[in-house]
Design a protein around this motif. Structure first.
Motif, PDB file in Angstrom:
ATOM      1  N   LYS A   7       5.155  -5.189  -8.427  1.00  0.00           N
ATOM      2  CA  LYS A   7       5.294  -6.805  -8.528  1.00  0.00           C
ATOM      3  C   LYS A   7       4.041  -6.953  -7.408  1.00  0.00           C
ATOM      4  O   LYS A   7       3.091  -7.455  -8.517  1.00  0.00           O
ATOM      5  CB  LYS A   7       6.438  -7.392  -8.260  1.00  0.00           C
ATOM      6  N   ARG A   8       3.893  -6.328  -6.694  1.00  0.00           N
ATOM      7  CA  ARG A   8       2.405  -6.639  -5.749  1.00  0.00           C
ATOM      8  C   ARG A   8       2.167  -5.558  -4.865  1.00  0.00           C
ATOM      9  O   ARG A   8       2.761  -5.669  -3.950  1.00  0.00           O
ATOM     10  CB  ARG A   8       2.693  -7.644  -5.028  1.00  0.00           C
ATOM     11  N   LEU A   9       1.771  -5.144  -4.842  1.00  0.00           N
ATOM     12  CA  LEU A   9       1.283  -3.806  -4.355  1.00  0.00           C
ATOM     13  C   LEU A   9      -0.172  -4.358  -3.814  1.00  0.00           C
ATOM     14  O   LEU A   9      -1.584  -3.741  -4.414  1.00  0.00           O
ATOM     15  CB  LEU A   9       1.264  -2.321  -5.341  1.00  0.00           C
ATOM     16  N   ASP A  10      -0.598  -5.060  -2.699  1.00  0.00           N
ATOM     17  CA  ASP A  10      -1.967  -5.506  -1.851  1.00  0.00           C
ATOM     18  C   ASP A  10      -1.446  -5.358  -0.805  1.00  0.00           C
ATOM     19  O   ASP A  10      -0.883  -3.435  -0.662  1.00  0.00           O
ATOM     20  CB  ASP A  10      -2.359  -6.692  -2.441  1.00  0.00           C
ATOM     21  N   GLU A  11      -3.035  -4.679   0.315  1.00  0.00           N
ATOM     22  CA  GLU A  11      -3.335  -4.452   1.108  1.00  0.00           C
ATOM     23  C   GLU A  11      -1.571  -4.589   1.776  1.00  0.00           C
ATOM     24  O   GLU A  11      -1.091  -3.651   2.890  1.00  0.00           O
ATOM     25  CB  GLU A  11      -3.944  -4.268   1.609  1.00  0.00           C
ATOM     26  N   ASP A  12      -1.388  -5.739   2.515  1.00  0.00           N
ATOM     27  CA  ASP A  12      -0.623  -5.837   3.555  1.00  0.00           C
ATOM     28  C   ASP A  12       0.997  -4.976   2.604  1.00  0.00           C
ATOM     29  O   ASP A  12       2.066  -4.363   3.789  1.00  0.00           O
ATOM     30  CB  ASP A  12      -0.187  -7.462   3.226  1.00  0.00           C
ATOM     31  N   MET A  13       1.675  -5.161   1.772  1.00  0.00           N
ATOM     32  CA  MET A  13       2.556  -4.085   0.840  1.00  0.00           C
ATOM     33  C   MET A  13       2.088  -2.842   1.324  1.00  0.00           C
ATOM     34  O   MET A  13       3.491  -2.070   1.743  1.00  0.00           O
ATOM     35  CB  MET A  13       2.919  -4.232  -0.650  1.00  0.00           C
ATOM     36  N   GLN A  14       1.299  -2.092   1.374  1.00  0.00           N
ATOM     37  CA  GLN A  14       0.675  -0.826   1.310  1.00  0.00           C
ATOM     38  C   GLN A  14       1.478  -0.808   2.453  1.00  0.00           C
ATOM     39  O   GLN A  14       1.577   0.320   3.338  1.00  0.00           O
ATOM     40  CB  GLN A  14      -0.662  -0.710   0.921  1.00  0.00           C
ATOM     41  N   PHE A  15       0.538  -1.375   3.599  1.00  0.00           N
ATOM     42  CA  PHE A  15       0.694  -0.778   5.246  1.00  0.00           C
ATOM     43  C   PHE A  15       2.235  -0.913   5.487  1.00  0.00           C
ATOM     44  O   PHE A  15       2.550  -0.596   6.305  1.00  0.00           O
ATOM     45  CB  PHE A  15      -0.097  -2.253   5.939  1.00  0.00           C
ATOM     46  N   LEU A  16       2.866  -2.118   4.879  1.00  0.00           N
ATOM     47  CA  LEU A  16       4.725  -1.921   5.020  1.00  0.00           C
ATOM     48  C   LEU A  16       5.561  -0.396   4.788  1.00  0.00           C
ATOM     49  O   LEU A  16       6.154  -0.190   4.756  1.00  0.00           O
ATOM     50  CB  LEU A  16       4.764  -3.656   4.580  1.00  0.00           C
ATOM     51  N   LEU A  17       4.444  -0.149   3.717  1.00  0.00           N
ATOM     52  CA  LEU A  17       5.055   0.869   2.833  1.00  0.00           C
ATOM     53  C   LEU A  17       4.789   1.990   4.001  1.00  0.00           C
ATOM     54  O   LEU A  17       6.028   2.863   4.416  1.00  0.00           O
ATOM     55  CB  LEU A  17       4.591   1.061   1.327  1.00  0.00           C
ATOM     56  N   TYR A  18       3.466   1.970   4.397  1.00  0.00           N
ATOM     57  CA  TYR A  18       3.651   3.198   5.530  1.00  0.00           C
ATOM     58  C   TYR A  18       4.133   2.928   6.538  1.00  0.00           C
ATOM     59  O   TYR A  18       4.628   4.089   7.149  1.00  0.00           O
ATOM     60  CB  TYR A  18       2.023   3.132   5.887  1.00  0.00           C
ATOM     61  N   GLU A  19       5.016   1.820   7.096  1.00  0.00           N
ATOM     62  CA  GLU A  19       5.005   1.765   8.287  1.00  0.00           C
ATOM     63  C   GLU A  19       6.685   2.276   8.300  1.00  0.00           C
ATOM     64  O   GLU A  19       7.187   3.117   9.350  1.00  0.00           O
ATOM     65  CB  GLU A  19       4.834   0.646   8.439  1.00  0.00           C
ATOM     66  N   LYS A  20       6.860   1.904   6.760  1.00  0.00           N
ATOM     67  CA  LYS A  20       8.295   2.086   6.729  1.00  0.00           C
ATOM     68  C   LYS A  20       8.248   3.730   6.184  1.00  0.00           C
ATOM     69  O   LYS A  20       9.617   4.755   6.613  1.00  0.00           O
ATOM     70  CB  LYS A  20       8.707   1.118   5.490  1.00  0.00           C
ATOM     71  N   ARG A  21       7.374   4.131   5.095  1.00  0.00           N
ATOM     72  CA  ARG A  21       7.730   5.745   5.498  1.00  0.00           C
ATOM     73  C   ARG A  21       7.826   6.197   6.303  1.00  0.00           C
ATOM     74  O   ARG A  21       8.483   7.629   7.256  1.00  0.00           O
ATOM     75  CB  ARG A  21       6.161   5.934   4.396  1.00  0.00           C
ATOM     76  N   VAL A  22       7.284   6.170   7.537  1.00  0.00           N
ATOM     77  CA  VAL A  22       6.203   6.748   9.301  1.00  0.00           C
ATOM     78  C   VAL A  22       7.746   6.442   9.442  1.00  0.00           C
ATOM     79  O   VAL A  22       8.594   7.268  10.422  1.00  0.00           O
ATOM     80  CB  VAL A  22       5.247   6.347  10.353  1.00  0.00           C
ATOM     81  N   LEU A  23       8.378   5.213  10.001  1.00  0.00           N
ATOM     82  CA  LEU A  23       9.993   5.370  10.250  1.00  0.00           C
ATOM     83  C   LEU A  23      11.016   5.690  10.120  1.00  0.00           C
ATOM     84  O   LEU A  23      11.374   7.092  10.875  1.00  0.00           O
ATOM     85  CB  LEU A  23      10.785   3.573  10.901  1.00  0.00           C
ATOM     86  N   ALA A  24      11.258   6.368   8.814  1.00  0.00           N
ATOM     87  CA  ALA A  24      11.758   7.211   8.208  1.00  0.00           C
ATOM     88  C   ALA A  24      11.369   8.686   8.218  1.00  0.00           C
ATOM     89  O   ALA A  24      12.845   9.204   8.584  1.00  0.00           O
ATOM     90  CB  ALA A  24      11.871   7.541   6.004  1.00  0.00           C
ATOM     91  N   GLU A  25      10.460   8.840   7.534  1.00  0.00           N
ATOM     92  CA  GLU A  25       9.934  10.418   8.622  1.00  0.00           C
ATOM     93  C   GLU A  25      10.488  10.876  10.030  1.00  0.00           C
ATOM     94  O   GLU A  25      10.791  11.966  10.976  1.00  0.00           O
ATOM     95  CB  GLU A  25       8.562  11.039   8.413  1.00  0.00           C
ATOM     96  N   THR A  26      10.766   9.679  11.108  1.00  0.00           N
ATOM     97  CA  THR A  26      11.266  10.407  12.352  1.00  0.00           C
ATOM     98  C   THR A  26      12.127  10.023  12.912  1.00  0.00           C
ATOM     99  O   THR A  26      12.846  10.882  13.137  1.00  0.00           O
ATOM    100  CB  THR A  26       9.929   8.865  13.828  1.00  0.00           C
ATOM    101  N   MET A  27      13.606   9.852  11.689  1.00  0.00           N
ATOM    102  CA  MET A  27      14.537   9.727  11.762  1.00  0.00           C
ATOM    103  C   MET A  27      15.518  10.911  10.536  1.00  0.00           C
ATOM    104  O   MET A  27      16.015  11.173  10.785  1.00  0.00           O
ATOM    105  CB  MET A  27      15.295   8.386  10.961  1.00  0.00           C
TER     106      MET A  27
END
Length: 57
Positions: A7-27
């Motif tokens: 629905k909203r792929l703005d800069e804040d959402m991109q940063f949140l997705l990046y953080e979640k992806r990095v966290l998932a990759e560490t697990m």
């Protein structure tokens, strides 16, 4: 989160997705992640992600 990103792929959402992806990759173990990325490449989804990152679309 995926529905919100669609629905909203703005800069804040991109940063949140990046953080979640990095966290998932560490697990996830390295062999499992490599297999997953190989599957994405086989289905052309990883290439689409690279195109998106390069164009910012």
């Amino acid at each position: 989160m995926i529905a919100d990103a669609r629905k909203r792929l703005d800069e804040d959402m991109q940063f949140l997705l990046y953080e979640k992806r990095v966290l998932a990759e560490t697990m996830i173990s390295r062999p499992v992640m490599k297999g997953f990325k190989a599957m994405l490449r086989e289905t052309d989804l990883l290439e689409a992600e690279r195109d998106w990152e390069e164009t910012g679309a």
